[in-house]
Design a protein around this motif. Structure first.
Motif, PDB file in Angstrom:
ATOM      1  N   ALA A   6       3.019   3.968  -2.434  1.00 57.10           N
ATOM      2  CA  ALA A   6       1.839   4.507  -2.192  1.00 57.10           C
ATOM      3  C   ALA A   6       1.563   6.465  -2.232  1.00 57.10           C
ATOM      4  O   ALA A   6       1.365   6.446  -3.329  1.00 57.10           O
ATOM      5  CB  ALA A   6       0.934   3.989  -1.735  1.00 57.10           C
ATOM      6  N   ILE A   7       2.327   6.549  -1.311  1.00 64.14           N
ATOM      7  CA  ILE A   7       2.209   7.602  -0.809  1.00 64.14           C
ATOM      8  C   ILE A   7       3.670   8.384  -1.575  1.00 64.14           C
ATOM      9  O   ILE A   7       3.883   9.197  -2.768  1.00 64.14           O
ATOM     10  CB  ILE A   7       2.582   7.950   0.453  1.00 64.14           C
ATOM     11  N   GLY A  13       2.839  -1.428   5.666  1.00 68.22           N
ATOM     12  CA  GLY A  13       3.485   0.502   6.298  1.00 68.22           C
ATOM     13  C   GLY A  13       4.387   0.503   5.024  1.00 68.22           C
ATOM     14  O   GLY A  13       4.573   1.477   4.209  1.00 68.22           O
ATOM     15  N   LYS A  25       2.062   0.877   2.277  1.00 68.77           N
ATOM     16  CA  LYS A  25       1.310   2.488   2.275  1.00 68.77           C
ATOM     17  C   LYS A  25       2.497   3.470   1.720  1.00 68.77           C
ATOM     18  O   LYS A  25       2.225   4.102   1.331  1.00 68.77           O
ATOM     19  CB  LYS A  25       1.057   3.097   3.442  1.00 68.77           C
ATOM     20  N   ASN A  26       3.835   3.056   2.505  1.00 69.49           N
ATOM     21  CA  ASN A  26       4.768   4.217   1.867  1.00 69.49           C
ATOM     22  C   ASN A  26       4.852   4.363   0.623  1.00 69.49           C
ATOM     23  O   ASN A  26       5.634   5.343  -0.414  1.00 69.49           O
ATOM     24  CB  ASN A  26       6.208   3.380   2.263  1.00 69.49           C
TER      25      ASN A  26
END
Length: 136
Positions: free
Chosen positions: A86-87, A80, A83-84
């Motif tokens: 990357a976003i 997570g 992903k955070n």
């Protein structure tokens, strides 16, 4: 319902990031709705001010993703967080790329760094608060 609220807040933060990144004047002097102390602080801490909205972005991204992995801790939290990051990296890179087309604005790799760091800190704060809440 909570997911919709979180998604709405996420969109507001992303819109704010793009709005402030793409203003023609990077000093925010024409933004009369902002308090003078905040404008002065932002102008004195030019790159750090990039991290501020990303604190909220990271926090909200973690909160939005949390119901999917509510009781899974170790590896899923790291996934997570990745992903955070990357976003946040995509958002800050788009914001910086947009500055290429604005006459008085300059792209800055340090802003990308501060955006990612801000998002990571926001995510860490969310996870810390969640951990404290679950230990009670």
């Amino acid at each position: 319902m909570l997911k919709k609220i979180l998604l709405g807040l996420l969109l507001l933060v992303i819109i704010a990031v793009f709005y402030f990144s793409w203003l023609p004047d990077p000093t925010f002097k024409n933004e009369t709705y902002l308090p003078k102390w905040l404008v002065d602080w932002g102008n004195n801490n030019y790159n750090v001010r990039t991290a501020i909205p990303f604190l909220g972005l990271g926090f909200l991204l973690e909160a939005y993703a949390q119901p999917k992995r509510i009781n899974k801790i170790n590896s899923n939290n790291y996934l997570g967080l990745l992903k955070n990051i990357a976003i946040a990296a995509v958002i800050v890179c788009i914001a910086e790329a947009g500055q290429f087309f604005i006459q008085k604005r300059n792209q800055d790799l340090a802003d990308v760094f501060y955006g990612i760091v801000g998002s990571s800190i926001g995510a860490a704060v969310y996870n810390f608060l969640r951990k404290i809440r679950h230990e009670k």
